[in-house]
Design an enzyme around this catalytic site. Structure first.
Site, mmCIF file in Angstrom:
data_model
loop_
_atom_site.group_PDB
_atom_site.id
_atom_site.type_symbol
_atom_site.label_atom_id
_atom_site.label_comp_id
_atom_site.label_asym_id
_atom_site.label_seq_id
_atom_site.Cartn_x
_atom_site.Cartn_y
_atom_site.Cartn_z
ATOM 1 C CD GLU A 1 20.817 -34.890 -47.503
ATOM 2 O OE1 GLU A 1 21.170 -35.270 -46.370
ATOM 3 O OE2 GLU A 1 20.917 -33.710 -47.888
ATOM 4 C CD GLU B 1 23.668 -30.607 -49.051
ATOM 5 O OE1 GLU B 1 22.548 -30.570 -49.609
ATOM 6 O OE2 GLU B 1 24.553 -31.423 -49.355
HETATM 7 N N1 COA Z 1 9.884 -32.486 -49.838
HETATM 8 C C1 COA Z 1 8.577 -32.452 -50.117
HETATM 9 N N2 COA Z 1 7.604 -32.407 -49.190
HETATM 10 C C2 COA Z 1 7.997 -32.407 -47.918
HETATM 11 C C3 COA Z 1 9.350 -32.459 -47.540
HETATM 12 C C4 COA Z 1 10.319 -32.489 -48.563
HETATM 13 N N3 COA Z 1 11.615 -32.516 -48.291
HETATM 14 N N4 COA Z 1 9.416 -32.458 -46.196
HETATM 15 C C5 COA Z 1 8.156 -32.398 -45.747
HETATM 16 N N5 COA Z 1 7.299 -32.364 -46.777
HETATM 17 C C6 COA Z 1 5.839 -32.264 -46.707
HETATM 18 C C7 COA Z 1 5.218 -33.500 -46.105
HETATM 19 O O1 COA Z 1 4.981 -34.483 -47.094
HETATM 20 C C8 COA Z 1 3.939 -32.952 -45.522
HETATM 21 O O2 COA Z 1 3.042 -32.787 -46.589
HETATM 22 P P1 COA Z 1 1.461 -33.045 -46.383
HETATM 23 O O3 COA Z 1 1.054 -32.044 -45.335
HETATM 24 O O4 COA Z 1 0.893 -32.803 -47.729
HETATM 25 O O5 COA Z 1 1.363 -34.461 -45.922
HETATM 26 C C9 COA Z 1 4.347 -31.571 -45.051
HETATM 27 O O6 COA Z 1 5.523 -31.243 -45.791
HETATM 28 C C10 COA Z 1 4.644 -31.452 -43.585
HETATM 29 O O7 COA Z 1 5.589 -32.468 -43.229
HETATM 30 P P2 COA Z 1 5.482 -33.243 -41.850
HETATM 31 O O8 COA Z 1 6.593 -34.221 -41.834
HETATM 32 O O9 COA Z 1 4.104 -33.751 -41.663
HETATM 33 O O10 COA Z 1 5.742 -32.061 -40.797
HETATM 34 P P3 COA Z 1 6.596 -32.042 -39.469
HETATM 35 O O11 COA Z 1 6.496 -30.678 -38.942
HETATM 36 O O12 COA Z 1 6.210 -33.196 -38.616
HETATM 37 O O13 COA Z 1 8.118 -32.306 -39.917
HETATM 38 C C11 COA Z 1 10.126 -31.998 -41.157
HETATM 39 C C12 COA Z 1 8.796 -31.375 -40.686
HETATM 40 C C13 COA Z 1 10.764 -31.024 -42.116
HETATM 41 C C14 COA Z 1 11.050 -32.225 -39.959
HETATM 42 C C15 COA Z 1 9.846 -33.371 -41.836
HETATM 43 O O14 COA Z 1 8.842 -33.185 -42.791
HETATM 44 C C16 COA Z 1 11.038 -33.970 -42.538
HETATM 45 O O15 COA Z 1 11.850 -34.603 -41.908
HETATM 46 N N6 COA Z 1 11.116 -33.800 -43.875
HETATM 47 C C17 COA Z 1 12.097 -34.448 -44.682
HETATM 48 C C18 COA Z 1 13.368 -33.704 -44.672
HETATM 49 C C19 COA Z 1 14.359 -34.372 -45.579
HETATM 50 O O16 COA Z 1 14.524 -35.568 -45.591
HETATM 51 N N7 COA Z 1 15.076 -33.552 -46.316
HETATM 52 C C20 COA Z 1 16.145 -33.998 -47.124
HETATM 53 C C21 COA Z 1 15.673 -34.333 -48.460
HETATM 54 S S1 COA Z 1 17.054 -34.845 -49.416
#
Ligand code: COA
Length: 686
Positions: free
Chosen positions: A128, A108
């Site tokens: 989301e 966004e």
């Molecule tokens: N908010 C808070 N913490 C987050 C986060 C978020 N949006 N996205 C990832 N994290 C944290 C994870 O909990 C993890 O923490 P930890 O190491 O303490 O367990 C760390 O970041 C790494 O995330 P991980 O998923 O293990 O890494 P990855 O490289 O496999 O994937 C992403 C990275 C960004 C693709 C994946 O974390 C993801 O899809 N995140 C969510 C994105 C999302 O839904 N955003 C919209 C929110 S409205």
């Protein structure tokens, strides 16, 4: 101008302000990021020396979304949509320099900027919806303006990501960087400097084909199967052509805040963190997995052939061995049939199919396992057969090779005795169909070495499975708890509800198929055979349900015989009055006065039984944490993620209530239903 205490700073590069967000691990938009970014854009606008602005991120990724840890707490200003408004309104052009994953709020921010440049391996998405939410900072309104309504509808309702190349082709981004992202972004910003910013909110939504969109919306609603957020996201996107961005963002905000409080959203957040927690296994911290490139599979039945496909799909070289040439060639046919189905459904193309089949070697020479780093046995689940096979395997495999068993019900500690290096023996319990189901229970036996466990987990992840570590017990985590689910459904039938009523109650909760439909589909004969085997060791004081035995005695083994709990005529399921009568007679014989059940009572009782057993698996050390149990049901037993799993449902119900229901079970059904100590303690601390 960069304050080390804030996660956002900016520096000037010859008239261009480069704002850098640095909020590890994934640059989530915490309050400090939202505030820092907003001020930085305002400051850069106020500074006469600045001509254009670049927003970039430090570390592994561009902003990956809102900070999920802040969700559920009152939002602290500025809200991300306000930061995005400031970016879009900036009088000086703003370029987003994007790498990694630009997700949710990150996407966004990019959409609100005036220009977008990304590394070719960047991925974009609005996830989301997977958290039970909708975009909250203009994503549903700005994306249709740049990428068109059909794509925006797809991304906002599915949460799927697209690659940078597609984003470029669809007009969502302007450029792909060829190497030096920041340098190229600065050059892009310099080119835009002095020109009026191209504001996304001022671009009309491109024309679209209404009937096609209607079809797309219908499909979205069908696929959502009870989940609220996809429908909400669709409505927001559909409104975009008729309203301006501020109005659309106000609607987003209302939906976002409302959905945040729903049980579905809480459940999905729980599952998100559960999936990250499950990877943390005590004793394996920092442990390196052994390299595995060649996987052997002993047995090419339904399970073995599907495991072969899962392994080949993950890029492993696969060696499948059967007992003789005929069985090997049948196995090969099964493997080819799976690929042929995948080809037909469009999941893969011909060249992928050919390549994958070429990596799978099938034969009947056991010596072929000598080159494998890991051999998974997938033969008939019978103790003597498995032991003999494991002994044979031990003689053939290399010095450091790992042997894994795919047993569902046998005791892996007992099987370990048959292998020459029990420390290199582990359970890898795949769920059928093994090439599709995401769950794998990785069984840590009493002798499994930590590195072997770490390797099994790494192999599972490479196969894109969700591995959940389990200790040894009858049925491991999933089938052990499922047994209690099954029993409670059966007891309720004995006490007065009919199978279709129990099915309707569980489907009303959100399960795709009620228990009795599942039993009919998977066949009643296997569980019958098991009950007969266990008859001698059963505690006579425990409650026993006779209806399933009677059905089997009548030759009603379920759908495959045209009759089970239901009657199947030309594929249509019907309630069978003969079964209803038989059930009533069974209750009469036991002196049970049948009564009516509300759907809610059925659900609560069933969940209470599962939660109680869940706490017992925790006490035994079989499951590591409540959230692991939930993942097992979400990924292996068809529970939709938005229910959060049985343990989550138990907490929603209230553990006091769970305890009260389990007490009744203990009195009614026997000592096997005693209240778990851990459950009682957890209820007291709630
Ligand atoms: N908010 C808070 N913490 C987050 C986060 C978020 N949006 N996205 C990832 N994290 C944290 C994870 O909990 C993890 O923490 P930890 O190491 O303490 O367990 C760390 O970041 C790494 O995330 P991980 O998923 O293990 O890494 P990855 O490289 O496999 O994937 C992403 C990275 C960004 C693709 C994946 O974390 C993801 O899809 N995140 C969510 C994105 C999302 O839904 N955003 C919209 C929110 S409205």
């Amino acid at each position: 101008m960069t304050d080390p205490k804030t996660p956002v700073g900016w520096q000037t590069h010859d008239g261009i302000a480069v704002i850098t967000i640095n909020n590890p691990p994934v640059n989530a938009t915490s309050q400090a990021v939202r505030a820092g970014l907003k001020s930085a854009v305002e400051e850069a606008n106020a500074d006469p020396a600045i001509r254009a602005i670049v927003i970039a991120c430090a570390g592994r990724t561009f902003v990956a979304g809102g900070d999920i840890r802040e969700f559920g707490r009152p939002p602290e200003p500025p809200i991300l949509f306000q930061t995005c408004d400031v970016i879009e309104a900036s009088g000086k052009p703003v370029v987003a320099a994007i790498h990694g994953t630009a997700l949710g709020g990150g996407f966004e921010i990019a959409l609100a900027s005036h220009g977008r440049i990304a590394m070719p391996d960047t991925r974009f998405g609005l996830p989301e919806v997977k958290l039970g939410l909708v975009p909250g900072a203009g994503g549903s309104q700005r994306l249709p303006r740049l990428g068109g309504l059909p794509l925006a509808l797809d991304l906002a309702t599915s949460g799927r990501m697209i690659e940078a190349r597609e984003a470029l082709d669809r007009g969502i981004i302007d450029r792909l960087a060829s190497g030096d992202l920041l340098g190229e972004a600065i050059a892009f910003a310099r080119k835009m400097a002095g020109q009026p910013p191209r504001r996304t909110c001022e671009i009309p939504v491109p024309a679209f084909d209404r009937p096609e969109i209607d079809k797309q919306v219908e499909a979205i609603e069908r696929k959502a199967r009870g989940q609220q957020s996809p429908g909400e996201a669709a409505r927001l996107v559909l409104a975009a052509p008729d309203i301006d961005v501020p109005e659309g963002v106000a609607r987003e905000r209302e939906a976002f805040m409302r959905l945040m409080e729903t049980d579905q959203c809480k459940a999905l957040r729980h599952i998100f963190f559960a999936e990250r927690e499950v990877a943390k296994v005590p004793g394996l911290e920092g442990m390196e997995a052994t390299r595995v490139s060649n996987i052997g599979i002993a047995g090419a039945g339904t399970m073995g052939s599907a495991i072969a496909v899962a392994a080949a799909d993950a890029g492993f070289a696969v060696t499948v061995v059967e007992q003789d040439a005929a069985a090997a060639s049948q196995g090969r046919e099964k493997i080819e049939a799976i690929y042929a189905r995948n080809l037909k459904s469009g999941r893969i193309d011909q060249s992928t199919m050919d390549k994958r089949l070429a990596t799978i070697q099938t034969g009947h020479d056991f010596a072929a396992f000598a080159k494998c780093d890991l051999v998974i046995e997938a033969v008939f689940d019978e103790e003597d057969i498995k032991r003999a096979l494991l002994e044979r395997l031990s003689r053939v495999v290399g010095e450091d090779a790992i042997i894994a068993t795919n047993t569902s019900y046998l005791d892996p500690d007992g099987l370990a005795v048959a292998v020459s290096h029990p420390e290199r023996f582990v359970g890898m319990h795949f769920f059928a169909p093994a090439n599709i189901m995401r769950l794998m229970e990785v069984v840590r036996t009493a002798t499994t070495a930590p590195q072997v466990l770490a390797t099994a987990l790494a192999v599972a992840r490479k196969m894109r499975k969700l591995p959940v570590v389990t200790g040894v017990c009858e049925g491991f985590i999933g089938n052990r708890i499922y047994t209690k689910y099954r029993q409670q459904c059966e007891f309720i039938v004995e006490e007065g509800a009919l199978p279709h009523e129990v099915d309707a109650a569980m489907e009303g909760l959100g399960l795709p198929m009620g228990p009795f439909r599942v039993f009919d589909l998977s066949g009643l004969d296997i569980a019958w055979a098991m009950r007969k085997r266990q008859a001698a060791t059963r505690n006579p004081a425990d409650r026993y349900y006779h209806v399933a035995d009677r059905l089997c005695e009548m030759g009603r083994f379920g759908q495959k015989t045209g009759a089970g709990y239901y009657l199947y005529k030309d594929g249509v399921r019907e309630i069978d009055p003969a079964v209803t009568e038989m059930i009533k007679a069974a209750s009469r014989e036991k002196g049970i006065a049948r009564r009516t059940f509300e759907a809610r009572e059925i659900r609560e009782r069933v969940i209470a039984a599962m939660v109680n057993e869940g706490f017992k698996t925790l006490a035994d050390g079989v499951a590591l944490r409540e959230s692991d149990i939930d993942l097992v049901f979400v990924n292996g037993y068809g529970w939709p993620a938005w229910l959060g799993g049985p343990m989550f449902q138990g907490r929603l119900m209230g553990l006091d209530k769970v305890v009260a229901l389990v007490r009744e079970m203990e009195q009614r059904d026997g000592s096997a239903f005693a209240v778990a100590g851990g459950l009682r303690a957890a209820a007291e601390t709630c």
